[in-house]
Design an enzyme around this catalytic site. Sequence first.
Site, PDB file in Angstrom:
ATOM      1  N   ASN A  47       0.844  -1.201   0.000  1.00  0.00           N
ATOM      2  CA  ASN A  47       0.000   0.000   0.000  1.00  0.00           C
ATOM      3  C   ASN A  47       0.881   1.252   0.000  1.00  0.00           C
ATOM      4  OD1 ASN A  47       0.635  -0.770   2.693  1.00  0.00           O
ATOM      5  ND2 ASN A  47      -1.082   0.382   3.535  1.00  0.00           N
ATOM      6  N   GLU A  49       0.395   5.272   0.595  1.00  0.00           N
ATOM      7  CA  GLU A  49      -0.544   6.316   1.037  1.00  0.00           C
ATOM      8  C   GLU A  49      -0.087   7.692   0.568  1.00  0.00           C
ATOM      9  OE1 GLU A  49      -1.015   5.641   5.266  1.00  0.00           O
ATOM     10  OE2 GLU A  49      -2.211   3.845   4.877  1.00  0.00           O
ATOM     11  N   ASN A  50      -0.945   8.661   0.820  1.00  0.00           N
ATOM     12  CA  ASN A  50      -0.671  10.025   0.370  1.00  0.00           C
ATOM     13  C   ASN A  50      -1.244  10.999   1.392  1.00  0.00           C
ATOM     14  OD1 ASN A  50      -1.237  12.615  -1.328  1.00  0.00           O
ATOM     15  ND2 ASN A  50       0.054  11.345  -2.628  1.00  0.00           N
ATOM     16  N   ALA A  51      -0.596  12.155   1.547  1.00  0.00           N
ATOM     17  CA  ALA A  51      -1.094  13.171   2.471  1.00  0.00           C
ATOM     18  C   ALA A  51      -2.510  13.604   2.099  1.00  0.00           C
ATOM     19  CB  ALA A  51      -0.152  14.370   2.471  1.00  0.00           C
ATOM     20  N   TYR A  53      -5.414  11.978   1.586  1.00  0.00           N
ATOM     21  CA  TYR A  53      -5.741  10.592   1.921  1.00  0.00           C
ATOM     22  C   TYR A  53      -6.423   9.778   0.821  1.00  0.00           C
ATOM     23  CZ  TYR A  53      -4.717  11.790   6.844  1.00  0.00           C
ATOM     24  OH  TYR A  53      -4.123  12.174   8.019  1.00  0.00           O
ATOM     25  N   CYS A  58      -4.078   0.726  -2.509  1.00  0.00           N
ATOM     26  CA  CYS A  58      -3.997  -0.517  -1.748  1.00  0.00           C
ATOM     27  C   CYS A  58      -2.922  -1.439  -2.329  1.00  0.00           C
ATOM     28  CB  CYS A  58      -5.334  -1.252  -1.780  1.00  0.00           C
ATOM     29  SG  CYS A  58      -6.590  -0.548  -0.694  1.00  0.00           S
ATOM     30  N   GLU A  60      -3.111  -4.654  -2.982  1.00  0.00           N
ATOM     31  CA  GLU A  60      -3.613  -5.567  -4.021  1.00  0.00           C
ATOM     32  C   GLU A  60      -3.666  -4.855  -5.370  1.00  0.00           C
ATOM     33  OE1 GLU A  60      -4.914  -4.836  -1.084  1.00  0.00           O
ATOM     34  OE2 GLU A  60      -6.163  -6.444  -0.297  1.00  0.00           O
ATOM     35  N   CYS A  91     -10.140  -5.061   0.833  1.00  0.00           N
ATOM     36  CA  CYS A  91     -11.269  -4.125   0.910  1.00  0.00           C
ATOM     37  C   CYS A  91     -12.195  -4.357  -0.284  1.00  0.00           C
ATOM     38  CB  CYS A  91     -10.759  -2.688   0.933  1.00  0.00           C
ATOM     39  SG  CYS A  91     -10.213  -2.071  -0.680  1.00  0.00           S
ATOM     40  N   CYS A  94     -10.729  -3.626  -3.723  1.00  0.00           N
ATOM     41  CA  CYS A  94      -9.722  -4.623  -4.140  1.00  0.00           C
ATOM     42  C   CYS A  94     -10.374  -5.940  -4.537  1.00  0.00           C
ATOM     43  CB  CYS A  94      -8.710  -4.847  -3.027  1.00  0.00           C
ATOM     44  SG  CYS A  94      -7.584  -3.447  -2.855  1.00  0.00           S
TER      45      CYS A  94
HETATM   46  N1  THU Z   1      -5.294  -1.485   2.593  1.00  0.00           N
HETATM   47  C1  THU Z   1      -4.763  -2.279   1.610  1.00  0.00           C
HETATM   48  O1  THU Z   1      -3.659  -2.037   1.106  1.00  0.00           O
HETATM   49  N2  THU Z   1      -5.503  -3.334   1.189  1.00  0.00           N
HETATM   50  C2  THU Z   1      -6.718  -3.678   1.697  1.00  0.00           C
HETATM   51  O2  THU Z   1      -7.400  -4.515   1.125  1.00  0.00           O
HETATM   52  C3  THU Z   1      -7.187  -3.038   2.928  1.00  0.00           C
HETATM   53  C4  THU Z   1      -6.582  -1.709   3.201  1.00  0.00           C
HETATM   54  C5  THU Z   1      -4.524  -0.333   3.021  1.00  0.00           C
HETATM   55  C6  THU Z   1      -5.099   0.990   2.581  1.00  0.00           C
HETATM   56  C7  THU Z   1      -4.516   1.932   3.615  1.00  0.00           C
HETATM   57  O3  THU Z   1      -3.216   2.332   3.172  1.00  0.00           O
HETATM   58  C8  THU Z   1      -4.371   1.087   4.856  1.00  0.00           C
HETATM   59  O4  THU Z   1      -4.457  -0.265   4.423  1.00  0.00           O
HETATM   60  C9  THU Z   1      -5.439   1.335   5.896  1.00  0.00           C
HETATM   61  O5  THU Z   1      -6.698   1.296   5.344  1.00  0.00           O
END
Ligand code: THU
Length: 144
Positions: A47, A49-51, A53, A58, A60, A91, A94
């Site tokens: 995963n 992330e970015n400031a 949000y 993700c 996957e 999630c 994904c």
């Molecule tokens: N996240 C994933 O990378 N995959 C998932 O299926 C569930 C959530 C990440 C997204 C975010 O960076 C962090 O987990 C918290 O939600």
Amino acid sequence: MLIDDGEMQKLISAAVAARRQSYSPYSGYAVGAAVLASDGAIYAGCNVENAAYPLSFCAEANAIGNMIMGGGDGIVHVVVTGPNADICTPCGGCRQQIREFANAKNTPVTICDADGVIVLKTDIGALLPHSFGPENLNNAKSAK
Ligand code: THU
């Protein structure tokens, strides 16, 4: 399609290694994913992330992006690794992305902890029942 123990270990190791690359300073929730593609290659992602949000990606989705970029054309097996205390199932978004490229309705999805210990074995059909996919679009133009 079932894969042997050696292949499974390689897939798990790729997901665990990917998780270590996670850029997740905002959630503190590091995720790694690896897909075995029908070409026999393993593609991994973490995963990011970015400031801002909502722009986060993700693990996957990034693994699948790497698969497409690398020329893989279908998913045989997915492994997702999350933090130890948690079962990190994909999630909703994904699940849909896995579904798009899964080779079968019941393509296996294996969830591991951060050490690569399997905590759940499931499949994309169970995670996303009655799903919408490319087949739904067949003949869509003639059906109006
Ligand atoms: N996240 C994933 O990378 N995959 C998932 O299926 C569930 C959530 C990440 C997204 C975010 O960076 C962090 O987990 C918290 O939600």
